[in-house]
Design a protein around this motif. Structure first.
Motif, PDB file in Angstrom:
ATOM      1  N   THR A 129      -1.506  -0.798  -3.917  1.00 47.74           N
ATOM      2  CA  THR A 129      -0.700  -0.695  -5.134  1.00 47.74           C
ATOM      3  C   THR A 129      -0.521  -2.054  -5.786  1.00 47.74           C
ATOM      4  N   TRP A 130      -0.552  -3.129  -4.961  1.00 46.26           N
ATOM      5  CA  TRP A 130      -0.373  -4.474  -5.498  1.00 46.26           C
ATOM      6  C   TRP A 130      -0.865  -5.492  -4.485  1.00 46.26           C
ATOM      7  N   TYR A 161       0.827  -1.216   0.000  1.00 46.08           N
ATOM      8  CA  TYR A 161       0.000   0.000   0.000  1.00 46.08           C
ATOM      9  C   TYR A 161       0.851   1.252   0.000  1.00 46.08           C
ATOM     10  N   PRO A 182      -6.140  -2.857  -7.447  1.00 46.70           N
ATOM     11  CA  PRO A 182      -5.239  -1.774  -7.050  1.00 46.70           C
ATOM     12  C   PRO A 182      -5.840  -0.409  -7.376  1.00 46.70           C
TER      13      PRO A 182
END
Length: 196
Positions: free
Chosen positions: A180-181, A12, A189
Motif C-alpha cells: 500500500t505504501w 501492506y 503500490p
C-alpha cells in the motif's frame, strides 16, 4: 524484539492468496461486533472469540484463511511460528470453526491505532474510511509493531513490511501481500489494495 529494519519502511494489506487453499466464512454477527469495536473501541464490544466455517472442505486449509481486511485469522502454528511479537500490537482470541475437526485458529485482534497518515499527500478517505493511496509520515510510522490500524480506517489492519515478510516466509504461497505504501521511490503500490 527482532531486528526490525528501519530503512525503507513499507506497509501492506495481507489476504489469502488465490492458490488452492481453503478459506473461512466468518459469522456475520461476530464480524459486525468486531467492526463496532474497531470503530468505537468500546470494551463492551471487544471480541472474546469468533465463529466461522470453512467455505469448502475439498481443499487444504489455509494458515491465513480470512480475506476480511480487519479480521486476520491465523492458524495456531502460524501465530506461534511468528512469535510473541504479535502481542506487541494486540491479542489472540480463539476462532470456533463449525465442523473444524480439530482445527486450531486464532483471530489477531489488533489494538494499536496509530495516527501516522499524511492526510495532505494521501488520497481522500472514502465514506467507509478506506484510503486507496495512503502516504505515511515515516517518523510516525510504528515500524516496531507487526501491525496497526489507522483512525481514519479503523476496520483495516495495516502490516509493516518486516511482519509481512515473516508471514510469507512461514506460509509460502498462502498469503498475498499487497503493497500500500513504501518509502522506496521505485516501489509500485498495488493499484487497488483493498479490493478483491
Amino acid at each position: 524484539m527482532s531486528d526490525v529494519p528501519q530503512r525503507n519502511p513499507a506497509v501492506y494489506r495481507l489476504l489469502p492468496s488465490l492458490s488452492d487453499y481453503e478459506t473461512l466464512r466468518l459469522d456475520g454477527a461476530d464480524q459486525s461486533r468486531l467492526m463496532r469495536w474497531q470503530r468505537s473501541r468500546d470494551e463492551a464490544d471487544r471480541p472474546t472469540g469468533l465463529r466461522a466455517e470453512w467455505m469448502d472442505d475439498s481443499a487444504p486449509r489455509s494458515e491465513f484463511p480470512s480475506g476480511s481486511p480487519g479480521t486476520p485469522v491465523l492458524s495456531r502454528r502460524l501465530a506461534e511460528g511468528f512469535g510473541d511479537e504479535l502481542l506487541s500490537a494486540g491479542s489472540l482470541v480463539p476462532v470456533e470453526i463449525r465442523n473444524g475437526k480439530g482445527d486450531d485458529y486464532v483471530l489477531y485482534l489488533v489494538d494499536q491505532v496509530v495516527d501516522c497518515l499524511d492526510l495532505h499527500r494521501s488520497s481522500k478517505p472514502k465514506r467507509n474510511g478506506e484510503v486507496k493511496r495512503p502516504v505515511y509520515r515515516p517518523e510516525a510510522l510504528p515500524t516496531g509493531l507487526p501491525a496497526f490500524r489507522l483512525p481514519q480506517f479503523p476496520r483495516a489492519v495495516q502490516w509493516n513490511g518486516w511482519a509481512a515478510d515473516r508471514l510469507l516466509g512461514l506460509t509460502g504461497d498462502q498469503i498475498e501481500a499487497r503493497l500500500t505504501w513504501s518509502e522506496e521511490p521505485a516501489a509500485k503500490p498495488h493499484p487497488d489494495p483493498w479490493g478483491f
